[in-house]
Design a protein around this motif. Structure first.
Motif, PDB file in Angstrom:
ATOM      1  N   LEU A 186       0.815  -1.217   0.000  1.00 46.26           N
ATOM      2  CA  LEU A 186       0.000   0.000   0.000  1.00 46.26           C
ATOM      3  C   LEU A 186       0.848   1.267   0.000  1.00 46.26           C
ATOM      4  O   LEU A 186       0.354   2.340  -0.337  1.00 46.26           O
ATOM      5  CB  LEU A 186      -0.921  -0.009   1.218  1.00 46.26           C
ATOM      6  N   ALA A 187       2.095   1.146   0.389  1.00 47.43           N
ATOM      7  CA  ALA A 187       3.025   2.285   0.365  1.00 47.43           C
ATOM      8  C   ALA A 187       4.354   1.770  -0.149  1.00 47.43           C
ATOM      9  O   ALA A 187       5.066   1.059   0.542  1.00 47.43           O
ATOM     10  CB  ALA A 187       3.167   2.895   1.749  1.00 47.43           C
ATOM     11  N   ASP A 188       4.648   2.121  -1.396  1.00 43.40           N
ATOM     12  CA  ASP A 188       5.872   1.649  -2.045  1.00 43.40           C
ATOM     13  C   ASP A 188       6.645   2.886  -2.530  1.00 43.40           C
ATOM     14  O   ASP A 188       6.267   3.531  -3.513  1.00 43.40           O
ATOM     15  CB  ASP A 188       5.516   0.739  -3.209  1.00 43.40           C
ATOM     16  N   PHE A 189       7.702   3.236  -1.828  1.00 46.75           N
ATOM     17  CA  PHE A 189       8.501   4.419  -2.161  1.00 46.75           C
ATOM     18  C   PHE A 189       9.778   3.987  -2.880  1.00 46.75           C
ATOM     19  O   PHE A 189      10.377   2.966  -2.539  1.00 46.75           O
ATOM     20  CB  PHE A 189       8.876   5.192  -0.898  1.00 46.75           C
ATOM     21  N   ILE A 190      10.191   4.793  -3.850  1.00 47.68           N
ATOM     22  CA  ILE A 190      11.447   4.543  -4.526  1.00 47.68           C
ATOM     23  C   ILE A 190      12.283   5.824  -4.510  1.00 47.68           C
ATOM     24  O   ILE A 190      11.795   6.905  -4.862  1.00 47.68           O
ATOM     25  CB  ILE A 190      11.230   4.048  -5.975  1.00 47.68           C
ATOM     26  N   TYR A 191      13.506   5.673  -4.058  1.00 52.85           N
ATOM     27  CA  TYR A 191      14.440   6.807  -4.052  1.00 52.85           C
ATOM     28  C   TYR A 191      15.474   6.556  -5.136  1.00 52.85           C
ATOM     29  O   TYR A 191      16.185   5.550  -5.113  1.00 52.85           O
ATOM     30  CB  TYR A 191      15.125   6.951  -2.700  1.00 52.85           C
ATOM     31  N   GLN A 192      15.501   7.478  -6.105  1.00 49.93           N
ATOM     32  CA  GLN A 192      16.403   7.372  -7.240  1.00 49.93           C
ATOM     33  C   GLN A 192      17.563   8.338  -7.074  1.00 49.93           C
ATOM     34  O   GLN A 192      17.364   9.519  -6.747  1.00 49.93           O
ATOM     35  CB  GLN A 192      15.652   7.687  -8.540  1.00 49.93           C
ATOM     36  N   LYS A 193      18.780   7.835  -7.347  1.00 49.83           N
ATOM     37  CA  LYS A 193      19.957   8.685  -7.270  1.00 49.83           C
ATOM     38  C   LYS A 193      20.860   8.381  -8.458  1.00 49.83           C
ATOM     39  O   LYS A 193      21.296   7.235  -8.638  1.00 49.83           O
ATOM     40  CB  LYS A 193      20.710   8.435  -5.961  1.00 49.83           C
ATOM     41  N   GLY A 194      21.109   9.432  -9.291  1.00 55.39           N
ATOM     42  CA  GLY A 194      21.982   9.281 -10.446  1.00 55.39           C
ATOM     43  C   GLY A 194      23.248  10.107 -10.274  1.00 55.39           C
ATOM     44  O   GLY A 194      23.243  11.167  -9.630  1.00 55.39           O
ATOM     45  N   ALA A 195      24.354   9.617 -10.860  1.00 55.41           N
ATOM     46  CA  ALA A 195      25.643  10.297 -10.712  1.00 55.41           C
ATOM     47  C   ALA A 195      25.861  11.340 -11.800  1.00 55.41           C
ATOM     48  O   ALA A 195      26.210  12.495 -11.526  1.00 55.41           O
ATOM     49  CB  ALA A 195      26.770   9.263 -10.724  1.00 55.41           C
ATOM     50  N   GLU A 196      25.669  10.984 -13.053  1.00 52.31           N
ATOM     51  CA  GLU A 196      25.882  11.908 -14.165  1.00 52.31           C
ATOM     52  C   GLU A 196      24.690  11.826 -15.105  1.00 52.31           C
ATOM     53  O   GLU A 196      24.565  10.847 -15.864  1.00 52.31           O
ATOM     54  CB  GLU A 196      27.177  11.552 -14.914  1.00 52.31           C
ATOM     55  N   GLY A 238      18.253  18.480  -8.740  1.00 48.04           N
ATOM     56  CA  GLY A 238      19.365  18.290  -9.654  1.00 48.04           C
ATOM     57  C   GLY A 238      18.884  18.021 -11.056  1.00 48.04           C
ATOM     58  O   GLY A 238      17.737  18.284 -11.442  1.00 48.04           O
ATOM     59  N   GLY A 239      19.793  17.522 -11.897  1.00 48.54           N
ATOM     60  CA  GLY A 239      19.473  17.202 -13.273  1.00 48.54           C
ATOM     61  C   GLY A 239      20.429  17.874 -14.233  1.00 48.54           C
ATOM     62  O   GLY A 239      21.296  18.667 -13.850  1.00 48.54           O
ATOM     63  N   ASN A 240      20.308  17.592 -15.480  1.00 45.97           N
ATOM     64  CA  ASN A 240      21.145  18.153 -16.537  1.00 45.97           C
ATOM     65  C   ASN A 240      20.775  19.610 -16.745  1.00 45.97           C
ATOM     66  O   ASN A 240      19.649  19.940 -17.141  1.00 45.97           O
ATOM     67  CB  ASN A 240      20.961  17.343 -17.818  1.00 45.97           C
ATOM     68  N   ALA A 241      21.755  20.518 -16.493  1.00 47.40           N
ATOM     69  CA  ALA A 241      21.474  21.961 -16.566  1.00 47.40           C
ATOM     70  C   ALA A 241      21.106  22.381 -17.976  1.00 47.40           C
ATOM     71  O   ALA A 241      20.185  23.199 -18.188  1.00 47.40           O
ATOM     72  CB  ALA A 241      22.683  22.750 -16.059  1.00 47.40           C
ATOM     73  N   GLU A 242      21.805  21.872 -18.985  1.00 54.17           N
ATOM     74  CA  GLU A 242      21.525  22.260 -20.362  1.00 54.17           C
ATOM     75  C   GLU A 242      20.133  21.801 -20.776  1.00 54.17           C
ATOM     76  O   GLU A 242      19.400  22.529 -21.459  1.00 54.17           O
ATOM     77  CB  GLU A 242      22.576  21.663 -21.288  1.00 54.17           C
ATOM     78  N   HIS A 382      21.650  10.008 -22.779  1.00 52.39           N
ATOM     79  CA  HIS A 382      21.470   9.530 -21.407  1.00 52.39           C
ATOM     80  C   HIS A 382      22.745   9.740 -20.643  1.00 52.39           C
ATOM     81  O   HIS A 382      23.824   9.958 -21.218  1.00 52.39           O
ATOM     82  CB  HIS A 382      21.049   8.054 -21.382  1.00 52.39           C
ATOM     83  N   GLY A 383      22.622   9.676 -19.313  1.00 55.05           N
ATOM     84  CA  GLY A 383      23.772   9.928 -18.457  1.00 55.05           C
ATOM     85  C   GLY A 383      24.669   8.715 -18.368  1.00 55.05           C
ATOM     86  O   GLY A 383      24.419   7.664 -18.946  1.00 55.05           O
ATOM     87  N   SER A 384      25.728   8.878 -17.622  1.00 53.51           N
ATOM     88  CA  SER A 384      26.680   7.795 -17.422  1.00 53.51           C
ATOM     89  C   SER A 384      26.866   7.582 -15.924  1.00 53.51           C
ATOM     90  O   SER A 384      26.184   8.204 -15.100  1.00 53.51           O
ATOM     91  CB  SER A 384      28.011   8.136 -18.094  1.00 53.51           C
ATOM     92  N   GLY A 385      27.824   6.724 -15.582  1.00 53.31           N
ATOM     93  CA  GLY A 385      28.087   6.476 -14.175  1.00 53.31           C
ATOM     94  C   GLY A 385      27.070   5.549 -13.560  1.00 53.31           C
ATOM     95  O   GLY A 385      26.499   4.676 -14.218  1.00 53.31           O
ATOM     96  N   MET A 386      26.793   5.722 -12.294  1.00 51.81           N
ATOM     97  CA  MET A 386      25.929   4.801 -11.548  1.00 51.81           C
ATOM     98  C   MET A 386      24.567   5.428 -11.294  1.00 51.81           C
ATOM     99  O   MET A 386      24.446   6.618 -10.997  1.00 51.81           O
ATOM    100  CB  MET A 386      26.579   4.442 -10.213  1.00 51.81           C
ATOM    101  N   GLU A 387      23.536   4.595 -11.399  1.00 50.65           N
ATOM    102  CA  GLU A 387      22.180   5.003 -11.005  1.00 50.65           C
ATOM    103  C   GLU A 387      21.665   3.980 -10.003  1.00 50.65           C
ATOM    104  O   GLU A 387      21.758   2.780 -10.220  1.00 50.65           O
ATOM    105  CB  GLU A 387      21.252   5.083 -12.214  1.00 50.65           C
TER     106      GLU A 387
END
Length: 403
Positions: A186-196, A238-242, A382-387
């Motif tokens: 009933l409550a499923d949260f996802i926290y996303q963290k990207g590097a680049e 955050g996010g890609n500024a351009e 798309h970005g690179s590094g770790m997500e």
């Protein structure tokens, strides 16, 4: 004259012959009568009717052959003793005594039979007493053993097909039983963290899961089902500024990108009970789906489907609580241009709130992490590094009782 002379000469001899003939006729008639009585006695004994024997003896008391009839009755009585039909033998000898109390052979035989019956009854009673005492001893021993087993908390009583009851441990008790747990998140949260690019978000959604197992003596087969959908973005940063600057020109809310995450997996499992009934090998399929108009800003990994292989620790009990954990390697990442490597791992604990003989109902707390190592795209799509996508699930679970 000659005939008269002959008769006078042999008068004595003729008289003797005539007497012999009369005696033989009477004896033959008597023998026929006794044979008929014998047959009646045989029929009465075959019918196990002591009353009929007493009646036959009474009807023939005045007969000159009564002693023969009595002796024959006692002979049949002794045969009854040999065939261990003591009760009928006692009644038959008593019938002889009732009709002739001075027949001491019958009295002696009756006394012998009566003692034999009493001895047999005493032996039967002793055997019955021994059997009852043995049953009481076994019942007391079983009660003591049952108490010890119940104190250990890992055994239960199972009725066999023959009607007997046996004590088996938790693993054996589940043989030929379907073990299952169904959960609704009933409550499923996802926290996303990207590097680049450096981007993070917190989303809310719903989830559903199930675990099914079919144990046997040597092999335990199971399957892990899971699906969820995160359609509400609670916060992002955050996010890609351009990409954000370009988005502003098109009047898109670049400061609050909206993306939908969906995932699903179906992973069969197998455990070898001789080694461990809780350690499973896994192999199945999984899907990680992205629906987004803001992918250039977030750099989130695109949708991909993949076979998975891994291991799991399942059906582990701590008291009434049930614990499970798993690790999967996404084999499809080897053939994906965007993703260099992907893996998923997690665990959960089911805390029962209500338990009866058949089912348990409770709250499951779970966490799982999808770790993605991405390759940089030459076109910057798309970005690179770790997500990293970490899920926290609060679910209501129901399952059958396995111990």
């Amino acid at each position: 004259m000659i005939v008269v002379a002959i008769i006078k000469k042999y008068r004595k001899l003729l008289t003797v012959l005539a007497g012999a003939i009369c005696i033989f006729s009477v004896y033959a008639q008597s023998t026929d009568d006794v044979g008929a009585v014998y047959k009646k006695i045989d029929m009465a004994i075959a019918a196990k009717s002591a009353d009929s024997i007493s009646k036959i003896l009474s009807e023939n008391k005045s007969s000159g052959d009564y002693q023969l009839i009595e002796n024959y009755t006692l002979k049949k009585t002794r045969q009854l003793i040999i065939t261990d039909n003591l009760e009928l033998a006692r009644q038959t000898s008593l019938a002889v005594i009732d009709n002739n109390i001075e027949n001491f052979d019958a009295v002696e035989l009756y006394s012998y039979i009566d003692k034999a019956i009493l001895n047999q009854q005493a032996a039967n009673q002793a055997a019955e007493n021994r059997k009852r005492l043995e049953e009481e001893r076994i019942a007391a021993r079983n009660a003591k053993s049952k108490q010890k087993i119940e104190n250990r908390g890992n055994y239960q009583v199972v009725s066999t097909a023959s009607g007997h009851e046996v004590y088996v441990n938790e693993q054996q008790a589940s043989f030929s039983s379907l073990l299952w747990t169904v959960k609704l998140g009933l409550a499923d949260f996802i926290y996303q963290k990207g590097a680049e690019p450096d981007y993070s978000s917190l989303k809310y959604g719903l989830a559903v899961a199930a675990n099914v197992f079919r144990p046997s003596e040597r092999i335990i087969l199971g399957c892990d089902f899971f699906a969820d959908a995160h359609i509400v973005t609670l916060m992002s940063s955050g996010g890609n500024a351009e990409a954000k600057a370009a988005a502003k020109k098109t009047q898109i809310d670049s400061e609050n990108p909206q993306e939908f995450f969906m995932s699903a997996r179906i992973v069969p499992e197998i455990a070898f009970a001789d080694f461990s009934k809780n350690l499973f090998l896994r192999a199945g399929v999984a899907a990680h789906i992205l629906a987004s108009n803001d992918k250039a800003i977030t750099g989130s990994a695109s949708t991909f489907f993949t076979p998975v292989v891994g291991v799991a620790l399942d059906n582990v009990h701590l008291g009434e609580a049930q614990i499970r954990a798993f690790y999967d390697y996404d084999v499809g990442s080897v053939f994906n241009d965007e993703i260099n490597m992907a893996m998923e791992f997690g665990g959960s604990i089911l805390l029962p709130m209500a338990v009866n003989d058949k089912t348990k109902f409770g709250l499951e707390l779970g966490v799982q992490d999808l770790l993605l190592m991405k390759n940089a795209a030459e076109d910057g799509s798309h970005g690179s590094g770790m997500e990293n996508r970490v899920k926290f699930t609060f679910a209501i679970g129901v399952g059958n009782v396995t111990k």
